[in-house]
Design a protein around this motif. Structure first.
Motif, PDB file in Angstrom:
ATOM      1  N   UNK A  12      38.433 -12.512   7.742  1.00  0.00           N
ATOM      2  CA  UNK A  12      38.110 -11.489   6.479  1.00  0.00           C
ATOM      3  C   UNK A  12      39.131 -11.280   5.733  1.00  0.00           C
ATOM      4  N   UNK A  13      40.446 -11.244   6.074  1.00  0.00           N
ATOM      5  CA  UNK A  13      41.618 -10.930   5.038  1.00  0.00           C
ATOM      6  C   UNK A  13      41.762 -12.016   4.347  1.00  0.00           C
ATOM      7  N   UNK A  14      41.408 -13.216   4.563  1.00  0.00           N
ATOM      8  CA  UNK A  14      41.906 -14.570   3.883  1.00  0.00           C
ATOM      9  C   UNK A  14      41.046 -15.563   4.224  1.00  0.00           C
ATOM     10  N   UNK A  15      39.507 -15.493   3.789  1.00  0.00           N
ATOM     11  CA  UNK A  15      38.633 -16.317   4.427  1.00  0.00           C
ATOM     12  C   UNK A  15      38.730 -17.938   3.640  1.00  0.00           C
ATOM     13  N   UNK A  16      39.719 -17.774   2.542  1.00  0.00           N
ATOM     14  CA  UNK A  16      39.503 -19.202   1.728  1.00  0.00           C
ATOM     15  C   UNK A  16      39.879 -20.309   2.677  1.00  0.00           C
ATOM     16  N   UNK A  17      40.938 -20.390   3.700  1.00  0.00           N
ATOM     17  CA  UNK A  17      41.177 -21.551   4.172  1.00  0.00           C
ATOM     18  C   UNK A  17      40.011 -22.016   5.266  1.00  0.00           C
ATOM     19  N   UNK A  18      39.076 -21.082   5.417  1.00  0.00           N
ATOM     20  CA  UNK A  18      37.946 -21.472   6.366  1.00  0.00           C
ATOM     21  C   UNK A  18      36.724 -21.990   5.746  1.00  0.00           C
TER      22      UNK A  18
ATOM     23  N   UNK B  32      35.096 -11.496  13.219  1.00  0.00           N
ATOM     24  CA  UNK B  32      35.380 -11.667  11.430  1.00  0.00           C
ATOM     25  C   UNK B  32      36.902 -11.735  11.322  1.00  0.00           C
ATOM     26  N   UNK B  33      38.028 -11.101  12.113  1.00  0.00           N
ATOM     27  CA  UNK B  33      39.196 -11.335  11.555  1.00  0.00           C
ATOM     28  C   UNK B  33      40.174 -12.205  12.325  1.00  0.00           C
ATOM     29  N   UNK B  34      39.741 -12.303  13.598  1.00  0.00           N
ATOM     30  CA  UNK B  34      40.691 -13.272  14.301  1.00  0.00           C
ATOM     31  C   UNK B  34      40.188 -14.682  14.760  1.00  0.00           C
ATOM     32  N   UNK B  35      38.883 -14.738  15.417  1.00  0.00           N
ATOM     33  CA  UNK B  35      38.668 -16.018  16.324  1.00  0.00           C
ATOM     34  C   UNK B  35      37.772 -17.207  15.219  1.00  0.00           C
ATOM     35  N   UNK B  36      36.902 -16.532  14.323  1.00  0.00           N
ATOM     36  CA  UNK B  36      36.093 -17.584  13.842  1.00  0.00           C
ATOM     37  C   UNK B  36      36.093 -17.627  12.015  1.00  0.00           C
TER      38      UNK B  36
ATOM     39  N   UNK C 165      30.131 -21.709   1.368  1.00  0.00           N
ATOM     40  CA  UNK C 165      30.241 -21.653  -0.048  1.00  0.00           C
ATOM     41  C   UNK C 165      31.458 -20.842  -0.561  1.00  0.00           C
ATOM     42  N   UNK C 166      31.958 -21.086  -1.806  1.00  0.00           N
ATOM     43  CA  UNK C 166      32.652 -20.080  -2.485  1.00  0.00           C
ATOM     44  C   UNK C 166      32.264 -18.756  -2.293  1.00  0.00           C
ATOM     45  N   UNK C 167      30.979 -18.861  -2.663  1.00  0.00           N
ATOM     46  CA  UNK C 167      30.153 -17.205  -2.770  1.00  0.00           C
ATOM     47  C   UNK C 167      30.125 -16.489  -1.306  1.00  0.00           C
ATOM     48  N   UNK C 168      30.237 -17.356  -0.096  1.00  0.00           N
ATOM     49  CA  UNK C 168      30.285 -16.942   1.220  1.00  0.00           C
ATOM     50  C   UNK C 168      31.652 -16.252   1.409  1.00  0.00           C
ATOM     51  N   UNK C 169      32.775 -17.126   0.777  1.00  0.00           N
ATOM     52  CA  UNK C 169      33.982 -16.756   1.238  1.00  0.00           C
ATOM     53  C   UNK C 169      34.435 -15.527   0.422  1.00  0.00           C
ATOM     54  N   UNK C 170      33.827 -15.271  -0.858  1.00  0.00           N
ATOM     55  CA  UNK C 170      33.888 -14.347  -1.712  1.00  0.00           C
ATOM     56  C   UNK C 170      33.348 -12.901  -1.125  1.00  0.00           C
ATOM     57  N   UNK C 171      32.300 -13.246  -0.182  1.00  0.00           N
ATOM     58  CA  UNK C 171      31.487 -11.988   0.429  1.00  0.00           C
ATOM     59  C   UNK C 171      32.254 -11.480   1.712  1.00  0.00           C
ATOM     60  N   UNK C 172      32.564 -12.746   2.474  1.00  0.00           N
ATOM     61  CA  UNK C 172      33.403 -12.347   3.608  1.00  0.00           C
ATOM     62  C   UNK C 172      34.876 -11.567   3.148  1.00  0.00           C
ATOM     63  N   UNK C 173      35.287 -11.944   2.226  1.00  0.00           N
ATOM     64  CA  UNK C 173      36.762 -11.300   1.721  1.00  0.00           C
ATOM     65  C   UNK C 173      36.538  -9.931   1.356  1.00  0.00           C
ATOM     66  N   UNK C 174      35.230  -9.604   0.642  1.00  0.00           N
ATOM     67  CA  UNK C 174      35.102  -8.220   0.270  1.00  0.00           C
ATOM     68  C   UNK C 174      34.863  -7.576   1.281  1.00  0.00           C
ATOM     69  N   UNK C 175      34.017  -7.981   2.427  1.00  0.00           N
ATOM     70  CA  UNK C 175      33.826  -7.337   3.751  1.00  0.00           C
ATOM     71  C   UNK C 175      35.138  -6.904   4.286  1.00  0.00           C
ATOM     72  N   UNK C 176      36.211  -7.798   4.306  1.00  0.00           N
ATOM     73  CA  UNK C 176      37.363  -7.610   4.876  1.00  0.00           C
ATOM     74  C   UNK C 176      38.054  -6.473   4.030  1.00  0.00           C
ATOM     75  N   UNK C 177      38.132  -6.241   2.864  1.00  0.00           N
ATOM     76  CA  UNK C 177      38.533  -5.383   1.967  1.00  0.00           C
ATOM     77  C   UNK C 177      37.984  -4.053   2.339  1.00  0.00           C
ATOM     78  N   UNK C 178      36.910  -3.960   2.573  1.00  0.00           N
ATOM     79  CA  UNK C 178      36.011  -2.716   2.576  1.00  0.00           C
ATOM     80  C   UNK C 178      36.463  -2.191   3.961  1.00  0.00           C
ATOM     81  N   UNK C 179      36.405  -3.163   4.992  1.00  0.00           N
ATOM     82  CA  UNK C 179      36.811  -2.791   6.532  1.00  0.00           C
ATOM     83  C   UNK C 179      38.188  -2.368   6.402  1.00  0.00           C
TER      84      UNK C 179
END
Length: 82
Positions: free
Chosen positions: A55-61, A48-52, A68-82
């Motif tokens: 999660x700290x900044x998923x927008x470039x992915x 989630x943070x290094x290879x694929x 989707x933008x929604x998935x990017x936002x959810x992954x970013x939220x996961x990164x913030x919580x983690x």
């Protein structure tokens, strides 16, 4: 393999299970009780943070593993919580 509108659909085969693992209390319990039998937290974090994804900044992915933008936002939220 069908691309489902993303550049690296194989990446999703790593990202989605990693997210599901973090969302699963039973997986978390099993990892703590029997780490030799289950994927470990280090692997999930690496996915989630290094290879694929990052999660700290998923927008470039976007378009590479998140669709989707929604998935990017959810992954970013996961990164913030983690």
């Amino acid at each position: 393999m069908t691309d489902h509108g993303i550049e690296f659909p194989v990446f999703r085969l790593r990202v989605v299970p990693a997210v599901l693992a973090l969302a699963s209390p039973s997986w978390q319990r099993d990892v703590r009780l029997r780490p030799e039998e289950f994927g470990d937290l280090d692997y999930v974090v690496t996915v989630l943070f290094d290879d694929f994804c990052n999660a700290d900044d998923p927008a470039p992915w976007l378009g590479k593993s998140p669709r989707t933008e929604e998935e990017v936002a959810l992954i970013k939220k996961l990164g913030e919580v983690y």
